[in-house]
Write a protein that holds these residues in place. Structure first.
Motif, PDB file in Angstrom:
ATOM      1  N   PHE A  64     -10.930  13.089   5.953  1.00  0.00           N
ATOM      2  CA  PHE A  64     -10.544  12.843   7.010  1.00  0.00           C
ATOM      3  C   PHE A  64     -11.021  13.738   8.101  1.00  0.00           C
ATOM      4  CE2 PHE A  64      -6.402  10.356   6.549  1.00  0.00           C
ATOM      5  CZ  PHE A  64      -6.609   9.848   5.507  1.00  0.00           C
ATOM      6  N   PHE A  98      -5.418   4.549   6.551  1.00  0.00           N
ATOM      7  CA  PHE A  98      -5.012   5.930   5.955  1.00  0.00           C
ATOM      8  C   PHE A  98      -4.311   5.823   4.638  1.00  0.00           C
ATOM      9  CE2 PHE A  98      -4.409   8.330  10.420  1.00  0.00           C
ATOM     10  CZ  PHE A  98      -5.913   8.140  10.765  1.00  0.00           C
ATOM     11  N   PHE A  99      -3.609   5.175   4.450  1.00  0.00           N
ATOM     12  CA  PHE A  99      -2.860   5.012   3.058  1.00  0.00           C
ATOM     13  C   PHE A  99      -3.990   4.445   2.164  1.00  0.00           C
ATOM     14  CE2 PHE A  99       1.697   4.782   4.863  1.00  0.00           C
ATOM     15  CZ  PHE A  99       1.936   5.948   4.088  1.00  0.00           C
ATOM     16  N   GLN A 100      -4.714   3.542   2.539  1.00  0.00           N
ATOM     17  CA  GLN A 100      -5.669   2.886   1.483  1.00  0.00           C
ATOM     18  C   GLN A 100      -6.592   4.073   1.115  1.00  0.00           C
ATOM     19  OE1 GLN A 100      -6.906  -0.335   4.063  1.00  0.00           O
ATOM     20  NE2 GLN A 100      -5.896  -1.909   2.714  1.00  0.00           N
ATOM     21  N   ARG A 101      -7.111   4.852   2.302  1.00  0.00           N
ATOM     22  CA  ARG A 101      -8.082   5.959   1.962  1.00  0.00           C
ATOM     23  C   ARG A 101      -7.616   6.986   1.014  1.00  0.00           C
ATOM     24  NH1 ARG A 101     -10.053   7.533   8.065  1.00  0.00           N
ATOM     25  NH2 ARG A 101     -11.051   9.249   6.904  1.00  0.00           N
ATOM     26  N   MET A 102      -6.264   7.394   1.289  1.00  0.00           N
ATOM     27  CA  MET A 102      -5.605   8.355   0.352  1.00  0.00           C
ATOM     28  C   MET A 102      -5.531   7.831  -1.157  1.00  0.00           C
ATOM     29  SD  MET A 102      -2.647  10.415   2.720  1.00  0.00           S
ATOM     30  CE  MET A 102      -1.893   9.031   3.355  1.00  0.00           C
ATOM     31  N   ASN A 103      -5.113   6.651  -1.341  1.00  0.00           N
ATOM     32  CA  ASN A 103      -4.998   5.981  -2.656  1.00  0.00           C
ATOM     33  C   ASN A 103      -6.172   5.928  -3.374  1.00  0.00           C
ATOM     34  OD1 ASN A 103      -2.281   5.321  -2.013  1.00  0.00           O
ATOM     35  ND2 ASN A 103      -2.622   3.149  -1.554  1.00  0.00           N
ATOM     36  N   GLN A 104      -7.355   5.911  -2.584  1.00  0.00           N
ATOM     37  CA  GLN A 104      -8.545   6.233  -3.372  1.00  0.00           C
ATOM     38  C   GLN A 104      -8.873   7.543  -3.938  1.00  0.00           C
ATOM     39  OE1 GLN A 104     -11.452   4.170  -0.594  1.00  0.00           O
ATOM     40  NE2 GLN A 104     -11.623   2.554  -1.963  1.00  0.00           N
ATOM     41  N   GLU A 105      -8.238   8.383  -3.306  1.00  0.00           N
ATOM     42  CA  GLU A 105      -8.552   9.748  -3.714  1.00  0.00           C
ATOM     43  C   GLU A 105      -7.770  10.474  -4.736  1.00  0.00           C
ATOM     44  OE1 GLU A 105     -11.273  11.286  -2.511  1.00  0.00           O
ATOM     45  OE2 GLU A 105     -11.588   9.635  -1.164  1.00  0.00           O
ATOM     46  N   GLN A 139      -6.768  17.333  -1.146  1.00  0.00           N
ATOM     47  CA  GLN A 139      -7.424  16.166  -1.784  1.00  0.00           C
ATOM     48  C   GLN A 139      -7.663  14.865  -1.309  1.00  0.00           C
ATOM     49  OE1 GLN A 139      -6.686  15.904  -5.968  1.00  0.00           O
ATOM     50  NE2 GLN A 139      -7.310  13.952  -6.170  1.00  0.00           N
ATOM     51  N   LEU A 140      -6.363  14.471  -0.967  1.00  0.00           N
ATOM     52  CA  LEU A 140      -6.047  13.231  -0.325  1.00  0.00           C
ATOM     53  C   LEU A 140      -6.903  13.033   0.895  1.00  0.00           C
ATOM     54  CD1 LEU A 140      -2.427  12.276  -1.309  1.00  0.00           C
ATOM     55  CD2 LEU A 140      -4.636  12.066  -2.516  1.00  0.00           C
ATOM     56  N   LYS A 167       1.408   6.474  -7.130  1.00  0.00           N
ATOM     57  CA  LYS A 167       0.558   7.328  -7.557  1.00  0.00           C
ATOM     58  C   LYS A 167       1.119   8.855  -7.298  1.00  0.00           C
ATOM     59  CE  LYS A 167      -3.423   4.562  -7.046  1.00  0.00           C
ATOM     60  NZ  LYS A 167      -4.861   4.351  -6.557  1.00  0.00           N
ATOM     61  N   THR A 172       0.826  -1.351  -0.025  1.00  0.00           N
ATOM     62  CA  THR A 172       0.249   0.145  -0.042  1.00  0.00           C
ATOM     63  C   THR A 172       0.917   1.293   0.087  1.00  0.00           C
ATOM     64  OG1 THR A 172      -1.548  -1.374   1.130  1.00  0.00           O
ATOM     65  CG2 THR A 172      -1.977   1.259   1.322  1.00  0.00           C
ATOM     66  N   GLU A 213       2.156   1.569  -3.455  1.00  0.00           N
ATOM     67  CA  GLU A 213       0.937   2.190  -4.435  1.00  0.00           C
ATOM     68  C   GLU A 213       0.995   3.747  -4.132  1.00  0.00           C
ATOM     69  OE1 GLU A 213      -2.707   0.327  -3.772  1.00  0.00           O
ATOM     70  OE2 GLU A 213      -3.764   1.644  -4.996  1.00  0.00           O
TER      71      GLU A 213
END
Lengths: 137, 137
Positions: A118, B129-136, A113-114, A16, A9, A12
């Motif tokens: 939160f 947190f990383f997973q949520r950011m990666n989605q954005e 944005q990210l 990105k 993760t 990833e």
DNA sequence: TTAACTATTTTGACTTTCAAAGTAAACGAA
DNA sequence: TTCGTTTACTTTGAAAGTCAAAATAGTTAA
């Protein structure tokens, strides 16, 4: 026991971020190494060629030609070093600082944005996590 | 109101990750684009040139010469595509998979290092947190 | 069948990079 | 002081990575 998922993760996230940065830099008509130099000089102020090359992870030979181009483009200026005539200080010009602020704003927008979904306390926790990880490199 | 500190801390994290990756790749005697290709193929399995070029953010022309070199080096193999004779599938060889696993282990080690002082629950929170950011993105 | 489209490779030019050699200044030990 | 060593930067020549555009070959659809 070890956490494959976390590792992947993070990678990833890095990928990105990297794609985003390349797209943004190209879109603004700049080159990646030059924006990198602008970011470092903008964040740390004037510094010697040697020091900048180290921070950028390139040789001083490579940096010389890069700074030549950036001086041509009006982004940076070479200045005499006060105490060591071998050294040269490189710093952003007015125009270079404008590019820095502009690019910084983009980082800022991405960061917003990210973390848009939160909560304030989550954002604070995230900041502390990043700070703790940055110390462990 | 906006959070400069978070933005800068994320950029710092990205820069450190980037330096780490460059050092590790150089140290192992590989090139950055080639390891990038190995990472993508290792994580996703065989794919067409077009698809790989897109994921790497380069043109297919550039990829062709890169894959030529990697084939020479025994890291990847070109295979016929079942249903489309224009297409070519690229995949890791045994040796390429070994390089992938080796590099993945390094990522893994870094991830452990960065979160060594995190509690299990903190590590889980970080992951989310990383997973949520990666989605954005 | 043929026109339009798609996947890959090839080509030519440009940028980035390094290693090594060159130049100039600073440092330090005799 | 002076001379050998180290340090900072630039120059040079070669290699790697990149793109845009042209070339090749296969697919699709009218």
């Amino acid at each position: 026991m070890s956490n494959d998922l976390l590792s992947h993760t993070i990678v990833e996230f890095y990928e990105k971020l990297s794609s985003w940065e390349m797209a943004v830099v190209k879109d603004a008509g700049h080159s990646l190494p030059q924006i990198h130099a602008v970011e470092i000089l903008g964040g740390n102020g004037d510094m010697r060629m040697k020091e900048l090359a180290e921070k950028m992870g390139i040789t001083t030979g490579t940096l010389t030609v890069q700074i030549d181009k950036m001086e041509q483009a009006g982004l940076v200026a070479r200045k005499a070093h006060q105490h060591d005539r071998r050294s040269i200080l490189v710093g952003l010009t007015e125009q270079g600082q404008a590019v820095y602020r502009e690019h910084d704003q983009l980082h800022h927008g991405l960061s917003d944005q990210l973390t848009a979904k939160f909560s304030d306390s989550e954002r604070e926790l995230l900041l502390s996590f990043f700070q703790r990880m940055n110390q462990e490199f």
